[in-house]
Design a protein around this motif. Sequence first.
Motif, PDB file in Angstrom:
ATOM      1  N   GLY A 194      91.586  68.557  60.914  1.00 50.01           N
ATOM      2  CA  GLY A 194      91.370  67.212  61.409  1.00 50.01           C
ATOM      3  C   GLY A 194      90.426  66.374  60.570  1.00 50.01           C
ATOM      4  N   GLN A 195      90.340  66.679  59.268  1.00 51.54           N
ATOM      5  CA  GLN A 195      89.447  65.924  58.385  1.00 51.54           C
ATOM      6  C   GLN A 195      90.241  65.332  57.210  1.00 51.54           C
ATOM      7  OE1 GLN A 195      86.197  68.575  57.243  1.00 51.54           O
ATOM      8  NE2 GLN A 195      86.468  69.673  59.164  1.00 51.54           N
ATOM      9  N   PRO A 196      91.210  64.444  57.469  1.00 47.40           N
ATOM     10  CA  PRO A 196      92.058  63.933  56.379  1.00 47.40           C
ATOM     11  C   PRO A 196      91.285  63.089  55.373  1.00 47.40           C
ATOM     12  CG  PRO A 196      92.482  62.737  58.412  1.00 47.40           C
ATOM     13  CD  PRO A 196      91.604  63.882  58.777  1.00 47.40           C
ATOM     14  N   TYR A 197      90.280  62.340  55.838  1.00 48.63           N
ATOM     15  CA  TYR A 197      89.519  61.499  54.914  1.00 48.63           C
ATOM     16  C   TYR A 197      88.727  62.355  53.927  1.00 48.63           C
ATOM     17  CZ  TYR A 197      86.297  57.925  53.219  1.00 48.63           C
ATOM     18  OH  TYR A 197      85.569  57.081  52.432  1.00 48.63           O
ATOM     19  N   SER A 198      88.143  63.434  54.433  1.00 47.11           N
ATOM     20  CA  SER A 198      87.409  64.370  53.571  1.00 47.11           C
ATOM     21  C   SER A 198      88.348  65.000  52.537  1.00 47.11           C
ATOM     22  CB  SER A 198      86.743  65.451  54.422  1.00 47.11           C
ATOM     23  OG  SER A 198      86.072  66.384  53.603  1.00 47.11           O
ATOM     24  N   ALA A 199      89.568  65.335  52.980  1.00 51.45           N
ATOM     25  CA  ALA A 199      90.563  65.912  52.068  1.00 51.45           C
ATOM     26  C   ALA A 199      90.949  64.903  50.990  1.00 51.45           C
ATOM     27  CB  ALA A 199      91.803  66.347  52.852  1.00 51.45           C
ATOM     28  N   TYR A 200      91.127  63.646  51.421  1.00 54.79           N
ATOM     29  CA  TYR A 200      91.497  62.582  50.474  1.00 54.79           C
ATOM     30  C   TYR A 200      90.415  62.404  49.404  1.00 54.79           C
ATOM     31  CZ  TYR A 200      92.602  57.946  48.664  1.00 54.79           C
ATOM     32  OH  TYR A 200      92.890  56.898  47.829  1.00 54.79           O
ATOM     33  N   LYS A 201      89.163  62.343  49.831  1.00 54.91           N
ATOM     34  CA  LYS A 201      88.065  62.146  48.884  1.00 54.91           C
ATOM     35  C   LYS A 201      87.964  63.323  47.908  1.00 54.91           C
ATOM     36  CE  LYS A 201      84.555  61.455  51.623  1.00 54.91           C
ATOM     37  NZ  LYS A 201      83.151  61.149  52.000  1.00 54.91           N
ATOM     38  N   LEU A 202      88.203  64.528  48.408  1.00 57.32           N
ATOM     39  CA  LEU A 202      88.101  65.720  47.554  1.00 57.32           C
ATOM     40  C   LEU A 202      89.140  65.684  46.436  1.00 57.32           C
ATOM     41  CD1 LEU A 202      86.756  68.498  47.110  1.00 57.32           C
ATOM     42  CD2 LEU A 202      88.499  69.473  48.613  1.00 57.32           C
ATOM     43  N   ILE A 203      90.396  65.389  46.794  1.00 59.17           N
ATOM     44  CA  ILE A 203      91.447  65.374  45.776  1.00 59.17           C
ATOM     45  C   ILE A 203      91.282  64.175  44.845  1.00 59.17           C
ATOM     46  CG2 ILE A 203      93.935  65.279  45.389  1.00 59.17           C
ATOM     47  CD1 ILE A 203      92.939  67.938  46.483  1.00 59.17           C
ATOM     48  N   SER A 204      90.815  63.053  45.364  1.00 60.11           N
ATOM     49  CA  SER A 204      90.575  61.891  44.503  1.00 60.11           C
ATOM     50  C   SER A 204      89.513  62.204  43.461  1.00 60.11           C
ATOM     51  CB  SER A 204      90.148  60.683  45.349  1.00 60.11           C
ATOM     52  OG  SER A 204      91.215  60.237  46.157  1.00 60.11           O
ATOM     53  N   SER A 205      88.440  62.870  43.877  1.00 54.41           N
ATOM     54  CA  SER A 205      87.402  63.247  42.913  1.00 54.41           C
ATOM     55  C   SER A 205      87.956  64.217  41.870  1.00 54.41           C
ATOM     56  CB  SER A 205      86.221  63.889  43.654  1.00 54.41           C
ATOM     57  OG  SER A 205      86.587  65.141  44.212  1.00 54.41           O
ATOM     58  N   LEU A 206      88.895  65.052  42.291  1.00 53.83           N
ATOM     59  CA  LEU A 206      89.532  65.989  41.357  1.00 53.83           C
ATOM     60  C   LEU A 206      90.349  65.233  40.311  1.00 53.83           C
ATOM     61  CD1 LEU A 206      90.086  69.030  40.817  1.00 53.83           C
ATOM     62  CD2 LEU A 206      92.072  68.824  42.294  1.00 53.83           C
ATOM     63  N   ILE A 207      91.091  64.233  40.755  1.00 54.80           N
ATOM     64  CA  ILE A 207      91.919  63.438  39.842  1.00 54.80           C
ATOM     65  C   ILE A 207      91.060  62.709  38.820  1.00 54.80           C
ATOM     66  CG2 ILE A 207      93.434  61.406  39.712  1.00 54.80           C
ATOM     67  CD1 ILE A 207      94.653  62.341  42.402  1.00 54.80           C
ATOM     68  N   PHE A 208      89.951  62.133  39.275  1.00 54.35           N
ATOM     69  CA  PHE A 208      89.098  61.360  38.376  1.00 54.35           C
ATOM     70  C   PHE A 208      88.269  62.260  37.454  1.00 54.35           C
ATOM     71  CE2 PHE A 208      89.371  58.196  42.019  1.00 54.35           C
ATOM     72  CZ  PHE A 208      90.340  57.434  41.378  1.00 54.35           C
ATOM     73  N   GLY A 209      88.073  63.506  37.825  1.00 53.82           N
ATOM     74  CA  GLY A 209      87.196  64.380  37.049  1.00 53.82           C
ATOM     75  C   GLY A 209      87.893  65.343  36.118  1.00 53.82           C
ATOM     76  N   HIS A 210      89.224  65.434  36.197  1.00 51.57           N
ATOM     77  CA  HIS A 210      89.956  66.402  35.384  1.00 51.57           C
ATOM     78  C   HIS A 210      91.202  65.769  34.778  1.00 51.57           C
ATOM     79  CE1 HIS A 210      87.560  68.990  38.065  1.00 51.57           C
ATOM     80  NE2 HIS A 210      87.615  69.890  37.093  1.00 51.57           N
ATOM     81  N   LYS A 211      91.827  66.521  33.889  1.00 46.38           N
ATOM     82  CA  LYS A 211      93.098  66.083  33.319  1.00 46.38           C
ATOM     83  C   LYS A 211      94.135  65.965  34.433  1.00 46.38           C
ATOM     84  CE  LYS A 211      96.652  67.607  30.052  1.00 46.38           C
ATOM     85  NZ  LYS A 211      97.067  68.685  29.131  1.00 46.38           N
ATOM     86  N   ARG A 212      94.862  64.862  34.446  1.00 43.63           N
ATOM     87  CA  ARG A 212      95.824  64.609  35.523  1.00 43.63           C
ATOM     88  C   ARG A 212      96.931  65.663  35.542  1.00 43.63           C
ATOM     89  NH1 ARG A 212      98.384  58.989  35.896  1.00 43.63           N
ATOM     90  NH2 ARG A 212      99.376  59.722  33.984  1.00 43.63           N
ATOM     91  N   ALA A 213      97.339  66.045  36.734  1.00 43.21           N
ATOM     92  CA  ALA A 213      98.454  66.988  36.909  1.00 43.21           C
ATOM     93  C   ALA A 213      99.275  66.550  38.114  1.00 43.21           C
ATOM     94  CB  ALA A 213      97.933  68.406  37.109  1.00 43.21           C
ATOM     95  N   GLY A 214     100.556  66.857  38.081  1.00 45.95           N
ATOM     96  CA  GLY A 214     101.458  66.439  39.151  1.00 45.95           C
ATOM     97  C   GLY A 214     101.031  66.925  40.516  1.00 45.95           C
ATOM     98  N   TRP A 215     100.545  68.178  40.591  1.00 44.67           N
ATOM     99  CA  TRP A 215     100.195  68.740  41.898  1.00 44.67           C
ATOM    100  C   TRP A 215      99.026  67.998  42.545  1.00 44.67           C
ATOM    101  CZ3 TRP A 215      95.279  70.492  42.509  1.00 44.67           C
ATOM    102  CH2 TRP A 215      94.569  70.932  41.384  1.00 44.67           C
ATOM    103  N   MET A 216      98.150  67.400  41.724  1.00 44.23           N
ATOM    104  CA  MET A 216      97.017  66.658  42.290  1.00 44.23           C
ATOM    105  C   MET A 216      97.507  65.448  43.083  1.00 44.23           C
ATOM    106  SD  MET A 216      94.440  66.568  39.033  1.00 44.23           S
ATOM    107  CE  MET A 216      93.923  68.044  38.164  1.00 44.23           C
ATOM    108  N   TYR A 217      98.411  64.694  42.487  1.00 40.22           N
ATOM    109  CA  TYR A 217      98.935  63.501  43.163  1.00 40.22           C
ATOM    110  C   TYR A 217      99.821  63.901  44.340  1.00 40.22           C
ATOM    111  CZ  TYR A 217      97.102  60.617  39.421  1.00 40.22           C
ATOM    112  OH  TYR A 217      96.260  59.975  38.549  1.00 40.22           O
ATOM    113  N   GLN A 218     100.540  64.997  44.201  1.00 40.01           N
ATOM    114  CA  GLN A 218     101.351  65.484  45.318  1.00 40.01           C
ATOM    115  C   GLN A 218     100.463  65.821  46.507  1.00 40.01           C
ATOM    116  OE1 GLN A 218     104.828  68.513  45.155  1.00 40.01           O
ATOM    117  NE2 GLN A 218     103.041  69.770  45.533  1.00 40.01           N
ATOM    118  N   GLU A 219      99.361  66.512  46.225  1.00 43.59           N
ATOM    119  CA  GLU A 219      98.461  66.906  47.304  1.00 43.59           C
ATOM    120  C   GLU A 219      97.810  65.675  47.938  1.00 43.59           C
ATOM    121  OE1 GLU A 219      96.926  69.559  49.941  1.00 43.59           O
ATOM    122  OE2 GLU A 219      98.343  70.003  48.323  1.00 43.59           O
ATOM    123  N   ARG A 220      97.371  64.710  47.108  1.00 38.13           N
ATOM    124  CA  ARG A 220      96.709  63.539  47.672  1.00 38.13           C
ATOM    125  C   ARG A 220      97.673  62.706  48.516  1.00 38.13           C
ATOM    126  NH1 ARG A 220      93.568  59.027  44.104  1.00 38.13           N
ATOM    127  NH2 ARG A 220      95.722  58.383  43.671  1.00 38.13           N
TER     128      ARG A 220
END
Length: 971
Positions: free
Chosen positions: A511-537
Amino acid sequence: MRGLKLSERFKSTQVHALSSSSEKANGGGGSTSTSTSNNNKASNKASSMASTKSNNNNNSKHRTKLPYSWSKLKSITTTTATTTNNNTPSAISNLVASLQLPSTETIEPTIEPFLKPINLIDSLAELYNRMECSSSCSPSQPQKEAMLLLYVEQYSLLRGIGDQKILRRCLRMARENAEDVISKVVTSAWLRFERRDDELVGLSPMECGGYVLECPKKNLEHGLSNRLCSVNDKCQCHKDSSKQDNFTEIENVNANVCLETEKSDVLFCVGNEGIGCVRYKIAALSEPFGAMLYGGFLEAKMKKIEFSGNGICSEGMRALEFYSRTKRLELFSPMIVLELLSFANRFCCEDLKCDCDAYLASIVWTIDEALILIDYGIEERAKLLVGSCLQVLLRELPNSLHNSKVVKVFCSYEAKARLAMVGYDSFLLYYFLSQVAMEESMISKTTVMLLERMRECASERWQKALAFHQLGCVLLERKEYKDAQRCFEAAVEAGHVYSMAGVARTKYKLGQPYSAYKLISSLIFGHKRAGWMYQERSLYNMGKEKSLDLDVATELDPSLSFPYKYRALEKVEEKQTKEGIMELDKFIGFKLSPDCLELRAWLYISLGDHDSAIRDIRALLTIEPNYITSHGKINAEYLLQLLSRRVQQKSQGDCWMQLYDQWSSVDDVGSLAIIHQMLENDPGKSLLEFRQSLLLLRLNCQKAAMRSLRLARNHSSSMQERLIYEGWILYDTGYRKEALARADRSIEIQRSFEAFFLKAYVLADSNLDPESASYVIQLLQEALKCPSDGLRKGQALNNLGSIYVDSGKLELARECYSNALAIRHTRAHQGLARVYQQKNQRKAAYDEMTKLIEKAESNASAYEKRSEYCDREMAKADLDVATQMDPLRTYPYRYRAAVMMDEQRENEAVEELSKVINFKPDLQVLHLRAAFYESMGDLSSALQDCQAALCLDPNHADTLELYRRTQKLKS
């Protein structure tokens, strides 16, 4: 603007959020301890698994969780099926109405349960560098153990690619470098499991296949041989056994002579019996006996020694006396030898202990024997005996894992501690067991416990990351979200960034979708982009931004199926079901995914197109015979039975006619479906199962193809036919010479099309000199003289034409291709185009490929091939179409990159190759990018690409040459 009041977007009702009560019911935050009570539950669970396991052992990984509503659904469908016969509403309509279609709110992608580095190429290059350093050192025991673990790590890194041949090579190399008994036993059993030899009827698990690396006897020999064994080294154990039989009589004579000439000079009294012994022979057994019989003890002067109460019976004492003279144990029962083993430990008789250990290890052949003797072995620290027992249990996998007694040997913390007493609590052992358990069931307690033991055995960072990540995936499937989150977080801490997707998913489930969103967004901005990152977000996004994330995911990694499924359901929710089906068609056109086939079948059912739905379900069942639908949790076989009542049934003759049509139109999915129906009409028809395997190989479904080949072999009606299918199995698993031998034996029994074709195919899979090419031509001509159907003869004519072209015999090649086309072998257009191209008739070649494009359902390869026969602009257009239809084909990327290099657009050329490397690390693409880097002067990047490519194929000559050249330039 994007971040403006972002949190407001997550205040709507969250579909997957769990309340505290539902969390408790689903096991969220539950403990995964392995107390004694839990172990008992695990054993009961394993017994349950054994009782409910399907009789068909030919399944690959499939969903095993049945829904709570299964019985209800079955009653609904059974009732409505009955009413169908009375011309009332159909079972299918009621079934769809009761289930409804899946929605965009309910589907989600799986977290893949293997290592997934952020930059796979960097990881492979670094691993290859470590391999080079280790292999250049002297082959000491620690060095060999390090090499073994490096190959296991390589296996783990490459699992995501899914190439079974590469994975088998990693395991073979691990076995070649195994020195201790447990490593040999595990890697040998793992190789056997990867081939699924357990599915071959008549093949004993403990049978020696004729190769050193997989011989059960050789596995129990500690240490490396004088030279490193390779995959093709033949085992001599059968010859050794015959020699042993020849010497048995001589040994018996020698033993009798020994008994006659050696006179006893001391009497050991055990109970009421006295056993005469030779004093110096008994003294030689150990230092304690030597001190007792020749030292300062009273027994040194006694002729009669009271020996009761020392843990040995009179029969055991006689066996000890016999052993002291002959060094032989095989004349005694296992229980007596076990008594001698215990006695040897008590009196420090090292040679006796080793001989008892080796003898008992040599007689363990069944699971029951292993389960009895393993406890004795652990208690007496008999490492060979325990290794032999483990070998039996492991070579019986996966079936042995459904035995509750076997589960007790491995699963609990106490069981691991017992194995540690003999040094067998290895990461390798529990890694293998965990992978087997996960393939059998992702939600069983047995799987959880094995992964927990694997985690406890992990020492290196990658091992910890893998163990925690896989345990997190299993706990996520079991809905134990809090424990899963902790495991994923531990995997991230161990360096596995992909596990952050698991952390986000568990937050979302809690029940923490906003926390999940922020986590994956930080991953996208901090690492080389990958398809699974955007799929997960995309799971945690909404509206247009959700669709945008999915589009980016497809652009970065078109092999991800979830974005296609989501877009398809989005169309359905907009009342555009046909457009939704077209979206799924795009993905299925280049990757035959069971989940996409299932979804497309449901969409066809909703449209009332039962024929198309049946086609997809049959294709799905060909890939995964025990498939349980993710929507509705219905057995796909049962769903097929319901659907089949709504369509007209075809005779076997009708099916053959339809198969010809599907084959000639290059409709591989349709061909799979019709063969499945033919096998339903005529179960166990080996010829059809063989055809099925050929189609599956063409569709890159390697595991399913090998399963069909094994079934063909098991159902073969004659030895001649069985040898052919065994030959194909051997060829596909890397045993080329043995495949040729099977073909020759089959031809000796009876000349047949398939035997000649097999031999020609295997011989042609190499660079043919003129003499070899002539022999292959002769074999194919012999094959064509033998009876067969048009489908196979068309393939033989096509292959023969190809050899003729390579040999410069263009008119003969044209005749072959024309004959193949006459019997509707549509792919012969491609060969005929090649003939025209060799004659410098490019226009005719182009036109020939256009005919193939017009006829073929699956024609991405035809567009790719046609590009060779036109100018650059037309070629680029064809290759763009090919990429759009099948983005996994690498030639278009290589061609476009080469054109860019010609135009001095070096960075763009590298970027074009990087696109495909990011989602499909291909040997040829990596080699080409390395060559580009070398020409640009970027030697470090060139070396890195060469190392990654050599991880995929260490013997690739062009890459090796480039690698050495680049090393010299850099030094």
